[in-house]
Design an enzyme around this catalytic site. Sequence first.
Site, PDB file in Angstrom:
ATOM      1  N   GLN A   1      56.369  21.761  50.435  1.00 42.81           N
ATOM      2  CA  GLN A   1      57.795  21.738  49.804  1.00 42.81           C
ATOM      3  C   GLN A   1      57.625  21.943  48.442  1.00 42.81           C
ATOM      4  OE1 GLN A   1      60.523  19.969  50.552  1.00 42.81           O
ATOM      5  NE2 GLN A   1      59.895  20.204  52.535  1.00 42.81           N
TER       6      GLN A   1
ATOM      7  N   HIS B   1      55.957  24.378  47.265  1.00 43.33           N
ATOM      8  CA  HIS B   1      56.370  26.543  47.610  1.00 43.33           C
ATOM      9  C   HIS B   1      57.610  26.251  47.874  1.00 43.33           C
ATOM     10  CE1 HIS B   1      51.974  26.461  48.977  1.00 43.33           C
ATOM     11  NE2 HIS B   1      52.601  27.455  47.393  1.00 43.33           N
TER      12      HIS B   1
ATOM     13  N   GLN C   1      46.882  28.571  35.153  1.00 46.37           N
ATOM     14  CA  GLN C   1      47.645  29.457  35.812  1.00 46.37           C
ATOM     15  C   GLN C   1      49.006  30.182  35.715  1.00 46.37           C
ATOM     16  OE1 GLN C   1      47.347  30.466  40.154  1.00 46.37           O
ATOM     17  NE2 GLN C   1      48.901  29.879  40.178  1.00 46.37           N
TER      18      GLN C   1
HETATM   19  O1  PAF Z   1      49.047  29.604  42.544  1.00 36.83           O
HETATM   20  C1  PAF Z   1      48.809  30.673  43.794  1.00 36.83           C
HETATM   21  O2  PAF Z   1      48.955  30.200  44.771  1.00 36.83           O
HETATM   22  C2  PAF Z   1      47.842  31.450  43.511  1.00 36.83           C
HETATM   23  O3  PAF Z   1      47.308  31.185  42.674  1.00 36.83           O
HETATM   24  C3  PAF Z   1      49.197  32.649  43.223  1.00 36.83           C
HETATM   25  C4  PAF Z   1      49.310  32.589  41.907  1.00 36.83           C
HETATM   26  C5  PAF Z   1      49.853  33.012  44.460  1.00 36.83           C
HETATM   27  C6  PAF Z   1      47.855  34.126  43.256  1.00 36.83           C
HETATM   28  O4  PAF Z   1      46.935  33.724  44.250  1.00 36.83           O
END
Ligand code: PAF
Length: 518
Positions: free
Chosen positions: A37, A39, A162
């Site tokens: 969910q 994503h 990230q």
């Molecule tokens: O967050 C993620 O799933 C990964 O780190 C990403 C941004 C797709 C890079 O591989």
Amino acid sequence: MVLLLRTISELRSHLKGYRQANQGKIGLVPTMGALHQGHLSLITKAIAENSLVVVSIFVNPLQFAPTEDLANYPRQLEQDLQLCESMGVDLVFAPTPEEMNSRGDTNALNNKTTVIPPQSMTQVLCGKYRPDHFTGVASIVTQLFNIIQPDKAYFGQKDAQQLAIIRRLVQDLNIPVAIVPGSIIREASGLALSSRNQYLTKLEKKEAAKIYESLQQVKLAFTEGEINATALIDLVKQKLANSEEVKIQYIELVDPVSLQAITQIKQTGLLAIAVYVGSTRLIDNIVLQKRQPIIAIDGPAGAGKSTVTRSLAHQLGLLYLDTGAMYRAVTWLVQSSGIAINDHQAIANLLQDLDLKLTSPSSIDLPTVVEIDGQDVTTAIRTLEVTANVSAIAAISAVREKLVEMQQQWGEQGGLIAEGRDIGTNVFPHAELKIFLTATASERARRRLQDLQAQGINDIDLQQLEQDIQRRDEQDSNRAISPLKKADDAIELITDNLSINQVIDKIAQLYRQLVASY
Ligand code: PAF
């Protein structure tokens, strides 16, 4: 129909064709698959904001250390494709490691040109325990940006480090893409969704919910005024100490942009945590943001509150919480619903789903923009009929309760200024700046006389005016509903010898000092 593309050349030629035929924006949602969910909420956002959406699915070897779960990371392309299809995604790009020039082993970083983000951002939080991870992420994300050249790219706030690193990456390397964050999506228990939750046993899942519970405690403490890193971090430690299964790897309070540790939250702090639950590593975080201040202006009638408030709202970019307009709006609603003013029960029912919105007008001379159920009623609430009934409506306790509740809800976000008799004592007792604006009765009588004379009304007795004002003050201070009261922590401004502009400047200065001290 979602189109699955596995090579860069196919994807490039498809996007080239699309760009030649269309003007619309292209959105990218980069993922490693095993879509959940979290994503899907990024995808929903991307679909709403772009005319073509690409979801990339690539388990990126560059971001896994030799000891990590690259081989076991969940791969479920068929299921992911079906989900993308059902969401209305246009393209799924699922390349092989070879296609991305990443040998499918964990030494991939040695065999490829890489993008190295600032060490200050990669050697903190998760970076301490996953030394090359963010170089791997930055490299693959740059590569995806180069291949797809999206207008917007979507990343979840759950991976706050990230997100901060990618924001810095596009800024430092001038990559023309807007980074759009998506909020953390949680299970009913509060556990943040992650593809790695699949590894958890039932018991571990239950215990993992304590991470969120501890973050909620932090939020509460922060709302109540706790801003010290050690105190906030200790709350989490204490909560998780009770759990056999949850082992903390780190908890830190950092600046959400630079990721540097902070000892106190001045404006915004990111409290980030990583834990092991059994052998599964989970991360979570919470952003703690001081709300924009609220200014509460109380004081007796005739002290100039409304002019001062309006002008400050305009000057400082705050919402003027025009409570008068709110009562007018309800009066208008009652009238247009055909309900009798003395039918308090029907009025209370009517207000249950009240959808009322106030917006600052474009110019200081215009009234607050008022909407009810999406309909602009700014002019409709100013009729003589509304004026005639508004005080009867405002006296109904159900109406007052409902409107104060709404005002307090808006107040949670801060950034507003309100005036009245009990704003600093009753409506916003936590307002950051409270002013009690007053003037002696004789000064207010003198001002009133000037106003009346300006309207051509001349046969007025100044002494009588002063007595009336004193009587009104007395009544206002003793009335049962919303009595006039100076909050203990209010700053009293006696305006006898001040012009209206001097009063406004003084309060604006106090506000600016307050904001600067954050
Ligand atoms: O967050 C993620 O799933 C990964 O780190 C990403 C941004 C797709 C890079 O591989």
